[in-house]
Write an enzyme that holds these catalytic residues in place. Structure first.
Site: not given
Length: 391
Positions: A221-223
């Protein structure tokens, strides 16, 4: 394996976190330290190259390949060196997105708006970073941000809407080329939705990238993206369901930690250990390709880090940085310079003189860059008289 995903502090987890989960940015040089504390605790002045959009203006995939090879070498050096021993060898680069709007905050990271050209540069970067060995990688290239991420405002909840043809022939092309032609086995899912479904849990992660392209490595995932499923996108009602949906979609790593959500999903029966194991297999495949589970004697990159001199001080690294920055050895030639010269001629004709912006001679430092990157031989801006590299 579930203990690795939920980040319990076991010895196995510490191996995972230190060797692979510690991923660092590297769009135009490895980021270690700086304002955002990437690769903390020590800020290290690695070799810095022009931004991705500037490298694209060279129209030369080999320059991109050379720059990425140096970046991969320095990542491995810092990771294995007894002097530093920090960072990781999964690098969050290249940016395979398409630059659709100059107002987008990541335009400078990408290679432009043409899918085939971007894909060609992505392939060059991946091959350079990962190295030439047939069995092991020097470092792993984690492409970002899949998919159609080139929107700036409300990017944590907006939807990029398009048909199957645009998906196949435009937006996904650089990523597909990066996997199939470049050999990347890692990418980051973007914040945005695609046709109303968040990319963090979109079916294309499994149905297209894994089943069609053969991407059998890391999907992360992205943050904060898992949190967005509940907060900004309101796609699921709680974090437990968000964690379950992410893992089932193929996510094998969160960029931030959600142990309670994963445990909650397991406890409620929303997620099984078998599903977690399946999502984690790709992470371990990347570890194997990096040689992290084999004896060092088997891995050709295991000797990196023993050099008496930091590599960014070496003339080779300085020369590639210089060459990637200049137009050519004598000034202006080729496609880029012809267009630039034509533009300057037209500007001089219309305006009576050449025009230069007010920030032409200024340098700016933000979260992904630090002033320390300009010390110790990491050269980022060259005057014509300083250029000495070989082609």
């Amino acid at each position: 394996m579930k203990k690795l995903l939920v980040w319990e502090l076991t010895p196995a987890c510490r191996v995972w976190e230190s060797k692979v989960a510690a991923m660092w940015r590297g769009i135009h040089g490895l980021t270690q330290g700086g304002p955002a504390k990437w690769g903390h605790p020590t800020t290290i002045p690695t070799t810095t190259f022009p931004q991705g959009i500037v490298l694209a203006e060279t129209w030369d995939p080999d320059i991109v390949r050379q720059a990425a090879a140096i970046e991969g070498y320095e990542a491995r050096y810092i990771f294995q060196s007894s002097k530093y021993h920090q960072g990781g060898i999964v690098v969050r680069s290249p940016n395979a997105d398409l630059g659709r709007d100059p107002r987008w905050g990541r335009t400078e990271e990408c290679y432009g708006e043409d899918p085939f050209f971007n894909g060609t540069m992505v392939v060059a970067f991946v091959k350079g970073l990962q190295g030439d060995d047939k069995r092991y990688w020097q470092a792993a290239a984690l492409m970002k941000h899949f998919l159609a991420n080139s929107n700036e405002n409300d990017r944590d909840k907006t939807s990029s809407n398009f048909d199957e043809r645009l998906f196949r022939e435009y937006y996904s092309v650089p990523f597909r080329m990066g996997v199939i032609e470049g050999g990347s086995r890692a990418f980051m899912a973007s914040y945005n939705e695609m046709n109303g479904v968040p990319m963090t849990i979109h079916p294309v992660l499994e149905n297209v990238t894994r089943k069609e392209w053969g991407q059998d490595g890391i999907i992360c995932t992205d943050a904060g993206a898992m949190r967005n499923l509940v907060t900004s996108q309101k796609y699921v009602p709680d974090f437990d369901q968000a964690a379950a949906s992410s893992v089932k979609a193929g996510i094998g790593q969160f960029l931030d930690r959600y142990p309670d959500a994963v445990r909650g999903a397991l406890k409620k029966g929303l997620l099984t250990e078998a599903e977690i194991d399946n999502a984690l297999k790709g992470n371990f495949r990347v570890m194997i390709r990096l040689g992290l589970l084999d004896p060092p004697a088997m891995v050709p990159y295991s000797s990196i880090g023993r050099e008496p001199q930091d590599p960014w001080l070496a003339e080779k690294h300085k020369s590639v940085a210089g060459y990637s920055t200049r137009r050519d050895q004598n000034g202006d030639t080729g496609i880029k310079s012809s267009r630039a010269s034509l533009l300057e001629c037209v500007t001089a004709k219309v305006c009576g003189r050449k025009r230069r912006g007010p920030t032409n001679d200024r340098q700016f430092f933000r979260g992904y860059q630090t002033k320390e990157n300009h010390k110790g031989g990491a050269i980022t801006r060259w005057a014509p008289s300083e250029i000495k590299g070989s082609q």
